[in-house]
Scaffold this motif. Structure first.
Motif, PDB file in Angstrom:
ATOM      1  N   ARG A 204     -49.651 -58.792 -67.373  1.00 59.71           N
ATOM      2  CA  ARG A 204     -48.504 -57.923 -67.117  1.00 59.71           C
ATOM      3  C   ARG A 204     -48.827 -56.863 -66.071  1.00 59.71           C
ATOM      4  O   ARG A 204     -47.972 -56.512 -65.244  1.00 59.71           O
ATOM      5  CB  ARG A 204     -48.036 -57.303 -68.428  1.00 59.71           C
ATOM      6  CG  ARG A 204     -47.358 -58.335 -69.334  1.00 59.71           C
ATOM      7  CD  ARG A 204     -47.171 -57.859 -70.751  1.00 59.71           C
ATOM      8  NE  ARG A 204     -46.430 -58.845 -71.539  1.00 59.71           N
ATOM      9  CZ  ARG A 204     -46.407 -58.879 -72.860  1.00 59.71           C
ATOM     10  NH1 ARG A 204     -47.102 -57.987 -73.567  1.00 59.71           N
ATOM     11  NH2 ARG A 204     -45.712 -59.813 -73.488  1.00 59.71           N
ATOM     12  N   GLU A 205     -50.049 -56.363 -66.078  1.00 65.98           N
ATOM     13  CA  GLU A 205     -50.440 -55.360 -65.078  1.00 65.98           C
ATOM     14  C   GLU A 205     -50.456 -55.958 -63.668  1.00 65.98           C
ATOM     15  O   GLU A 205     -50.232 -55.244 -62.683  1.00 65.98           O
ATOM     16  CB  GLU A 205     -51.820 -54.785 -65.417  1.00 65.98           C
ATOM     17  CG  GLU A 205     -51.795 -53.834 -66.615  1.00 65.98           C
ATOM     18  CD  GLU A 205     -53.189 -53.358 -67.009  1.00 65.98           C
ATOM     19  OE1 GLU A 205     -54.177 -53.869 -66.425  1.00 65.98           O
ATOM     20  OE2 GLU A 205     -53.288 -52.478 -67.886  1.00 65.98           O
ATOM     21  N   SER A 206     -50.722 -57.269 -63.592  1.00 67.96           N
ATOM     22  CA  SER A 206     -50.718 -57.938 -62.284  1.00 67.96           C
ATOM     23  C   SER A 206     -49.311 -58.328 -61.854  1.00 67.96           C
ATOM     24  O   SER A 206     -49.116 -58.884 -60.773  1.00 67.96           O
ATOM     25  CB  SER A 206     -51.612 -59.183 -62.322  1.00 67.96           C
ATOM     26  OG  SER A 206     -51.020 -60.202 -63.114  1.00 67.96           O
ATOM     27  N   GLY A 207     -48.313 -58.045 -62.724  1.00 71.03           N
ATOM     28  CA  GLY A 207     -46.930 -58.351 -62.396  1.00 71.03           C
ATOM     29  C   GLY A 207     -46.440 -59.673 -62.917  1.00 71.03           C
ATOM     30  O   GLY A 207     -45.281 -60.052 -62.691  1.00 71.03           O
ATOM     31  N   ASN A 208     -47.301 -60.406 -63.646  1.00 70.34           N
ATOM     32  CA  ASN A 208     -46.923 -61.724 -64.147  1.00 70.34           C
ATOM     33  C   ASN A 208     -46.403 -61.588 -65.579  1.00 70.34           C
ATOM     34  O   ASN A 208     -47.084 -61.933 -66.554  1.00 70.34           O
ATOM     35  CB  ASN A 208     -48.129 -62.669 -64.091  1.00 70.34           C
ATOM     36  CG  ASN A 208     -47.715 -64.130 -64.108  1.00 70.34           C
ATOM     37  OD1 ASN A 208     -46.641 -64.473 -64.605  1.00 70.34           O
ATOM     38  ND2 ASN A 208     -48.566 -64.981 -63.579  1.00 70.34           N
ATOM     39  N   ILE A 209     -45.193 -61.080 -65.714  1.00 75.22           N
ATOM     40  CA  ILE A 209     -44.609 -60.810 -67.030  1.00 75.22           C
ATOM     41  C   ILE A 209     -44.406 -62.098 -67.810  1.00 75.22           C
ATOM     42  O   ILE A 209     -44.671 -62.155 -69.026  1.00 75.22           O
ATOM     43  CB  ILE A 209     -43.267 -60.069 -66.875  1.00 75.22           C
ATOM     44  CG1 ILE A 209     -43.452 -58.802 -66.036  1.00 75.22           C
ATOM     45  CG2 ILE A 209     -42.680 -59.737 -68.240  1.00 75.22           C
ATOM     46  CD1 ILE A 209     -44.424 -57.814 -66.600  1.00 75.22           C
TER      47      ILE A 209
ATOM     48  N   GLU B 260     -52.735 -67.543 -58.860  1.00 75.73           N
ATOM     49  CA  GLU B 260     -52.631 -66.101 -59.074  1.00 75.73           C
ATOM     50  C   GLU B 260     -53.999 -65.456 -59.258  1.00 75.73           C
ATOM     51  O   GLU B 260     -54.290 -64.393 -58.692  1.00 75.73           O
ATOM     52  CB  GLU B 260     -51.757 -65.834 -60.310  1.00 75.73           C
ATOM     53  CG  GLU B 260     -51.694 -64.381 -60.749  1.00 75.73           C
ATOM     54  CD  GLU B 260     -51.032 -63.467 -59.752  1.00 75.73           C
ATOM     55  OE1 GLU B 260     -51.302 -62.242 -59.789  1.00 75.73           O
ATOM     56  OE2 GLU B 260     -50.247 -63.974 -58.919  1.00 75.73           O
TER      57      GLU B 260
END
Length: 279
Positions: A246-251, A13
């Motif tokens: 989280r901003e990169s979509g990896n919650i 990632e």
């Protein structure tokens, strides 16, 4: 050993974010891929720039615990993108610096980003930290900055580090170290979260207590010198890293990292700098 032998979802990632030119990812993790150190945690402002400076401070504290100096030959195991090598190159003269990593993709970035100053030498080598491809007694210092929990065996790494160190050389690491009374809980929780953790961070073994390290050092030819608990100094890392994840979509990664934050704040896991002298 090639990259296909290991699972590195976190770096998969991160490398994608760097490829896309994500400015926060570049500033936060383009050099160092580890936690930060704040002398005064209350002064942390939560910015990516502040975190990047703190990551450099952590690197320097680990290197200083290994008594790094001019004219030495130094091995950085699990070198990532070469941040520790870059820091050493900037700080010291007439040094021979070797960064070792199992993932050739990380080394490709390190080779592009980190160039030796005049009088210094830098090499980046693909290899396994538990099977070091170097001669006996060939280094003054061995480092492992926030990566030993990924290694297949701490015992094999310590034996290999001792083999390649000169007599009187030093091994310096930092690690997340659980308290002894926390171990039954960690082993129980592994039944529920180990798969999720491995999907985010790859293979992680966080079962090594300070007592385990002390025994390991004794059994592999080392004498423990520094055992520094810097947990409180690293805590401002978590809000920054969780936000970026989280901003990169990896919650899921953000949630797991926040769980590690609470273990530290509750005193159940310590972030420690450890250094050892080779007998």
């Amino acid at each position: 050993m090639s990259k296909t032998n290991v699972q590195l979802p976190y770096f998969d990632e991160l490398l994608e974010q760097l490829r896309k030119g994500n400015p926060d990812a570049i500033q936060a993790f383009g050099r160092h891929v580890h936690w930060g150190y704040w002398e005064n945690p209350d002064a942390a402002d939560g910015s990516v720039a502040d975190f990047a400076e703190a990551a450099e401070r952590l690197c320097r504290r680990v290197c200083d615990s290994g008594s790094v100096g001019d004219g030495m030959r130094i091995l950085d195991c699990g070198c990532g993108f070469g941040g520790t090598i870059a820091s050493l190159n900037e700080r010291f003269s007439n040094v021979q610096l070797v960064g070792l990593n199992i993932d050739e993709r990380q080394l490709e970035r390190a080779r592009k980003e980190v160039k030796p100053r005049a009088g210094n030498q830098i090499d980046f080598v693909q290899g396994d930290a538990c099977e070091l491809p170097f001669e006996d007694a060939s280094f003054d210092v061995v480092l492992a900055v926030e990566c030993i929990f990924h290694f297949p065996s701490r015992e094999r790494f310590f034996k290999e580090a001792r083999r390649v160190l000169k007599p009187g050389g030093k091994l310096a690491i930092c690690d997340f170290v659980p308290t002894s009374f926390m171990m039954p809980f960690i082993k129980f929780m592994d039944l529920f979260v180990k798969n999720s953790v491995s999907q985010v961070y790859g293979n992680v073994n966080s079962h090594y207590t300070l007592g385990d390290y002390q025994n390991l050092a004794k059994n592999t030819g080392f004498v423990s010198q520094i055992e520094e608990n810097i947990t409180s100094n690293t805590l401002p890392t978590y809000p920054v890293v969780c936000r970026l994840m989280r901003e990169s979509g990896n919650i899921e990664a953000g949630n797991i990292t926040m769980g590690a934050d609470w273990l530290g704040r509750l005193g159940l896991t310590h972030y420690m700098i450890l250094s050892f002298d080779a007998k």
